[in-house]
Design an enzyme around this catalytic site. Structure first.
Site, PDB file in Angstrom:
ATOM      1  N   HIS A 207       0.108  -1.463  -0.339  1.00 61.31           N
ATOM      2  CA  HIS A 207      -0.080  -0.120   0.207  1.00 61.31           C
ATOM      3  C   HIS A 207       1.059   1.420  -0.028  1.00 61.31           C
ATOM      4  O   HIS A 207       0.616   2.523  -0.905  1.00 61.31           O
ATOM      5  CB  HIS A 207      -0.748   0.126   1.242  1.00 61.31           C
ATOM      6  CG  HIS A 207      -2.205   0.959   0.808  1.00 61.31           C
ATOM      7  ND1 HIS A 207      -1.609   2.116   2.326  1.00 61.31           N
ATOM      8  CD2 HIS A 207      -3.038   1.656   0.544  1.00 61.31           C
ATOM      9  CE1 HIS A 207      -3.133   2.741   2.070  1.00 61.31           C
ATOM     10  NE2 HIS A 207      -3.517   2.033   0.443  1.00 61.31           N
ATOM     11  N   HIS A 211       1.395   3.789  -3.015  1.00 66.59           N
ATOM     12  CA  HIS A 211       1.159   5.566  -3.153  1.00 66.59           C
ATOM     13  C   HIS A 211       1.816   6.057  -3.549  1.00 66.59           C
ATOM     14  O   HIS A 211       2.382   7.573  -4.023  1.00 66.59           O
ATOM     15  CB  HIS A 211       0.423   5.985  -2.116  1.00 66.59           C
ATOM     16  CG  HIS A 211      -0.774   5.424  -1.934  1.00 66.59           C
ATOM     17  ND1 HIS A 211      -1.776   6.063  -2.559  1.00 66.59           N
ATOM     18  CD2 HIS A 211      -1.726   4.431  -1.328  1.00 66.59           C
ATOM     19  CE1 HIS A 211      -3.387   5.886  -2.368  1.00 66.59           C
ATOM     20  NE2 HIS A 211      -2.925   4.755  -1.291  1.00 66.59           N
ATOM     21  N   HIS A 236      -7.635  -0.503  -5.167  1.00 60.25           N
ATOM     22  CA  HIS A 236      -8.236  -0.276  -3.519  1.00 60.25           C
ATOM     23  C   HIS A 236      -9.993  -1.551  -4.161  1.00 60.25           C
ATOM     24  O   HIS A 236      -9.817  -2.192  -2.562  1.00 60.25           O
ATOM     25  CB  HIS A 236      -8.897   0.718  -2.934  1.00 60.25           C
ATOM     26  CG  HIS A 236      -7.376   1.685  -3.030  1.00 60.25           C
ATOM     27  ND1 HIS A 236      -6.655   2.174  -3.161  1.00 60.25           N
ATOM     28  CD2 HIS A 236      -7.144   1.552  -1.772  1.00 60.25           C
ATOM     29  CE1 HIS A 236      -6.003   2.680  -3.188  1.00 60.25           C
ATOM     30  NE2 HIS A 236      -5.743   2.700  -2.214  1.00 60.25           N
ATOM     31  N   GLU A 348     -10.871  10.668  -4.451  1.00 59.84           N
ATOM     32  CA  GLU A 348      -8.980  10.285  -4.792  1.00 59.84           C
ATOM     33  C   GLU A 348      -9.198  11.509  -2.999  1.00 59.84           C
ATOM     34  O   GLU A 348      -8.881  11.995  -1.894  1.00 59.84           O
ATOM     35  CB  GLU A 348      -7.528   9.877  -4.845  1.00 59.84           C
ATOM     36  CG  GLU A 348      -6.861  10.173  -3.952  1.00 59.84           C
ATOM     37  CD  GLU A 348      -4.856   9.358  -4.561  1.00 59.84           C
ATOM     38  OE1 GLU A 348      -4.598   9.061  -4.431  1.00 59.84           O
ATOM     39  OE2 GLU A 348      -5.417   9.214  -5.814  1.00 59.84           O
ATOM     40  N   HIS A 363     -11.892  11.123  -0.072  1.00 59.23           N
ATOM     41  CA  HIS A 363     -11.406   9.935   0.224  1.00 59.23           C
ATOM     42  C   HIS A 363     -10.245  10.029   1.472  1.00 59.23           C
ATOM     43  O   HIS A 363      -9.892   9.292   2.707  1.00 59.23           O
ATOM     44  CB  HIS A 363     -10.565   9.013  -1.372  1.00 59.23           C
ATOM     45  CG  HIS A 363      -9.775   8.244  -0.291  1.00 59.23           C
ATOM     46  ND1 HIS A 363      -8.396   8.629  -0.429  1.00 59.23           N
ATOM     47  CD2 HIS A 363      -9.845   6.736   0.138  1.00 59.23           C
ATOM     48  CE1 HIS A 363      -7.484   7.338  -0.321  1.00 59.23           C
ATOM     49  NE2 HIS A 363      -8.627   6.514   0.030  1.00 59.23           N
ATOM     50  N   HIS A 367      -9.968   9.859   5.542  1.00 60.64           N
ATOM     51  CA  HIS A 367      -9.094   9.581   6.027  1.00 60.64           C
ATOM     52  C   HIS A 367      -8.870   9.627   7.446  1.00 60.64           C
ATOM     53  O   HIS A 367      -8.059   9.603   8.733  1.00 60.64           O
ATOM     54  CB  HIS A 367      -7.672   9.147   4.896  1.00 60.64           C
ATOM     55  CG  HIS A 367      -7.949   7.596   4.525  1.00 60.64           C
ATOM     56  ND1 HIS A 367      -7.290   6.702   5.346  1.00 60.64           N
ATOM     57  CD2 HIS A 367      -8.500   7.408   3.500  1.00 60.64           C
ATOM     58  CE1 HIS A 367      -6.949   5.883   3.938  1.00 60.64           C
ATOM     59  NE2 HIS A 367      -7.663   5.615   3.344  1.00 60.64           N
ATOM     60  N   HIS A 403     -13.312   1.902   2.686  1.00 59.34           N
ATOM     61  CA  HIS A 403     -12.771   1.576   1.373  1.00 59.34           C
ATOM     62  C   HIS A 403     -14.343   0.825   0.824  1.00 59.34           C
ATOM     63  O   HIS A 403     -13.982   1.028  -0.101  1.00 59.34           O
ATOM     64  CB  HIS A 403     -11.478   1.042   0.419  1.00 59.34           C
ATOM     65  CG  HIS A 403     -10.464   2.329   0.934  1.00 59.34           C
ATOM     66  ND1 HIS A 403      -9.975   2.555  -0.477  1.00 59.34           N
ATOM     67  CD2 HIS A 403      -9.500   3.008   1.642  1.00 59.34           C
ATOM     68  CE1 HIS A 403      -8.791   3.812   0.332  1.00 59.34           C
ATOM     69  NE2 HIS A 403      -8.480   3.729   1.253  1.00 59.34           N
TER      70      HIS A 403
END
Length: 704
Positions: A207, A211, A236, A348, A363, A367, A403
């Site tokens: 992960h 990114h 995802h 995102e 997104h 988080h 997610h």
């Protein structure tokens, strides 16, 4: 010209000053006195006497240092999160400054200047992105994140024991430090059944590295990769599909979407990690915590839960209207082919978002809302939780609920575009006659899973401790390697086919067959590859170790100083990009003792239709894990939508998987059988053989 591999020493022991010798070769940097931070400038002569190296690297002095006031405004020891818009902007400016240097020597000089001034975590992130994207550094060996920052991946008891081992035991006599398999919770917490998956080092490295390859902010030529928004969706989505298979393997319900943002969050998470980077501990989230408005003045991050709701509603409106509105007020259609890419960048959101003011950052701010749930206004001076870092987020059960919700938005769009008609699924005159899975010592059409122990090197990240190798040993899921044997009948001329292999559970939580409209979202891609089909019968054998989804086991849990391609070679260049990928040891879900019943799906599509012409040549790419990571310097290697043929709702009349099939597809019932045994003490470069049906049993207690 300076040896380009010298820049790699900047990753060694990230919090130690640069003038302390680095690496096994005891290399020191001859740094211009002006580059030393104020604390060390008065000690310059003493420093050179006290910290001599066996090899010196001269660093040129730049005539002009770019304006780094924003990145330098974050304390070197502060917590850094890419989900924080200010921190992301800081990292972006640092990346831009590195990318703008005119030569490698200039890059090295600027990196040396920044290394002991800039936040250490941000520095490593920014320089890693740059090294993956600058032509002259792509072929250098990028260190593993777990080696640089091991405290993000294992509990604090490891480091107290590592300190003792390094101080007392000579290098040649040191033994690996065992990491307990259960150190974050007990089985009183139902979610702990999945800790082996969520806390897997390779999974979290995947992960973080994804990114790294696909940053959402930075120079446009770094961020704007082919089909980036769609790949954000697909990578995802596959994580959620795979996580649901793990849940079913353990007798649990599929993951519940995080839809009611004002209700308490049932799941707790206590990470049991020290944050050595900021001299603190990672905060916990207690059961039944509630999301609230975020107003972190010190972090310059402020938004309301109602903002998330507004962004969500605008996204759904766009999906059902068939277009988004860009910053110029123009309608941009969400087409059958390109709509998912536009949505991925909006949701995102990356700098490729066509209207961040209208559609927000659902997104990323989601988080943040979760990661600050324990201290939303900063009154207790607590840092963000594990959801605030891509290297730790997947440890938390709430990551998958969040997610699952994000994926639901993408699935809503997929439900608005036409289903695949039969002619878009068939391959004329091609029929898949059979498929079977084989492995030495294992029944046909059965996968075997078990535990394995592997080692990881810690010394690169053990600041202010004696030199020399220090290993940690951990237990992770593994499967026996296997082969697919596929028989394809081609009644036409010689042609190219594209083989697509997926697996999905056959039954739901209640033991009932899963209807296809739900099952299609549970199919996990195992492999995708091209084959040349001669006229008549074609027998194809494909090893699981060749998967287009995974990177090799030894590439995940390796000592980067061993068995690596030589620097400045095409092999090393490919190796770095191939650091992005699903870990091979997690290719197959855990399964169960009685054998989780699944369906293996194989399809052969028309390779001529699927072919993508790459503008920059395949010799500059790596395709070890192209399904999830794409190809470097090239277009995504498949013209079809990601997840094809399961990315859309089925055509009318299709209720079951069998009704969905066309002659160029086949389904085979398979089982995944887990045995609670441990293959012990494999080295970093070992892989289990298919014939290890009765390896030595380890001391791990059974998991039910």
């Amino acid at each position: 010209m300076t040896d380009r591999s010298s820049i790699l020493y900047l990753f060694d022991r990230p919090k130690e000053p640069l003038f302390v010798a680095k690496g096994e070769n005891n290399v020191s940097f001859d740094v211009p006195s002006e580059y030393l931070i104020d604390r060390y400038k008065p000690l310059v002569s003493d420093i050179h006497n006290r910290f001599p190296g066996d090899k010196n690297i001269s660093v040129k002095k730049l005539n002009n240092i770019p304006d780094l006031s924003l990145p330098l405004s974050l304390s070197r020891n502060a917590s850094f999160s890419l989900f924080n818009p200010l921190h992301s902007k800081m990292a972006s400016m640092l990346i831009e400054a590195f990318m703008a240097t005119k030569s490698f020597d200039d890059l090295l000089s600027l990196a040396v200047y920044c290394r002991d001034r800039v936040n250490s975590y941000m520095f490593v992130y920014a320089l890693s992105v740059v090294m993956l994207h600058r032509p002259e550094t792509r072929n250098l060996r990028l260190p593993s994140h777990v080696e640089m920052f091991p405290s993000l991946y294992m509990g604090p008891s490891v480091f107290s024991r590592a300190r003792e081992e390094a101080e007392v035991v000579p290098v040649g006599s040191r033994v690996p430090i065992e990491i307990p398999q259960d150190f974050t919770a007990s089985d009183l917490d139902p979610e702990h059944k999945l800790s082996y998956f969520r806390e897997d080092i390779g999974l979290n490295l995947h992960h973080w590295h994804w990114h790294l390859v696909y940053p959402f902010e930075g120079p446009l030529n770094v961020v704007n990769k082919d089909r980036r928004g769609e790949l954000f969706f697909y990578m995802h989505q596959q994580i959620i599909a795979r996580y649901n298979m793990e849940r079913l393997s353990n007798g649990m319900n599929r993951v519940e979407r995080l839809t009611k943002w004002n209700d308490p969050i049932v799941e707790a998470y206590f990470p049991k990690l020290d944050n050595i980077l900021s001299n603190g501990v990672w905060p916990s989230r207690f059961a039944n915590s509630r999301l609230s408005n975020i107003n972190r003045e010190a972090d310059q991050i402020s938004f309301d839960i109602e903002d998330l709701e507004r962004w969500r509603d605008r996204l759904f409106k766009a999906i059902h209207s068939g277009f988004i509105v860009n910053t110029n007020g123009q309608q941009v259609p969400l087409t059958e082919q390109g709509g998912i890419d536009i949505l991925g960048n909006l949701i995102e959101s990356s700098i490729l978002s066509q209207n961040p003011n209208l559609y927000g950052s659902l997104h990323n701010q989601g988080h943040n809302a979760i990661s600050y749930i324990h201290d939303p206004d900063g009154r207790y001076l607590e840092k963000f939780g594990v959801m605030g870092d891509s290297a730790t987020a997947m440890r938390d059960p709430i990551f998958y609920r969040w997610h699952a919700y994000i994926d639901d938005i993408f699935q809503e769009f997929k439900s608005t575009i036409p289903s695949y008609p039969v002619q878009n699924l068939t391959f004329e005159n091609v029929r898949v006659q059979s498929v079977e899975v084989t492995a030495t010592g294992i029944p046909r059409n059965e996968f075997s899973t078990f535990w394995q122990k592997s080692n990881v090197e810690l010394s690169r990240g053990l600041d202010f401790m004696p030199r020399g190798s220090v290993l940690a040993r951990f237990t992770h899921l593994q499967h026996a390697p296997f082969n697919y044997k596929i028989v394809i009948e081609n009644n036409g001329n010689q042609r190219t086919g594209r083989v697509r292999i997926f697996i999905a559970p056959k039954f739901d939580e209640r033991g009932s067959p899963i209807i296809f409209r739900d099952q299609r979202k549970l199919f996990v891609e195992l492999d995708k590859f091209s084959v040349s089909l001669k006229r008549g019968r074609n027998e194809i054998t494909r090893s699981s170790l060749e998967s287009s989804v995974t990177i090799p086991h030894e590439a995940v849990y390796r000592n980067l100083d061993n068995n690596r391609p030589a620097d400045n070679t095409a092999e090393a260049e490919a190796f770095n990009f191939c650091g992005c990928g699903w870990p091979q040891n997690l290719l197959i879900p855990k399964g169960s003792a009685e054998g989780l019943q699944c369906q293996l799906f194989v399809m052969v599509s028309d390779g001529a239709t699927d072919q993508v012409e790459n503008a920059q040549g395949a010799n500059q790419t790596c395709d070890d894990a192209s399904s999830y990571c794409g190809l470097r310097n090239a277009r995504y290697p498949d013209s079809r939508s990601m997840g094809y043929p399961f990315d859309r709702v089925p055509r009318n009349g299709v209720v079951t998987l069998q009704q969905f099939l066309t002659p160029n597809m086949i389904v085979q019932d398979v089982r995944i059988r887990f045995t609670n045994r441990t293959v012990s003490s494999f080295t970093n470069n070992s892989r289990p053989s298919a014939g290890t049906s009765n390896p030595p049993r380890g001391g791990n207690r059974p998991r039910q």
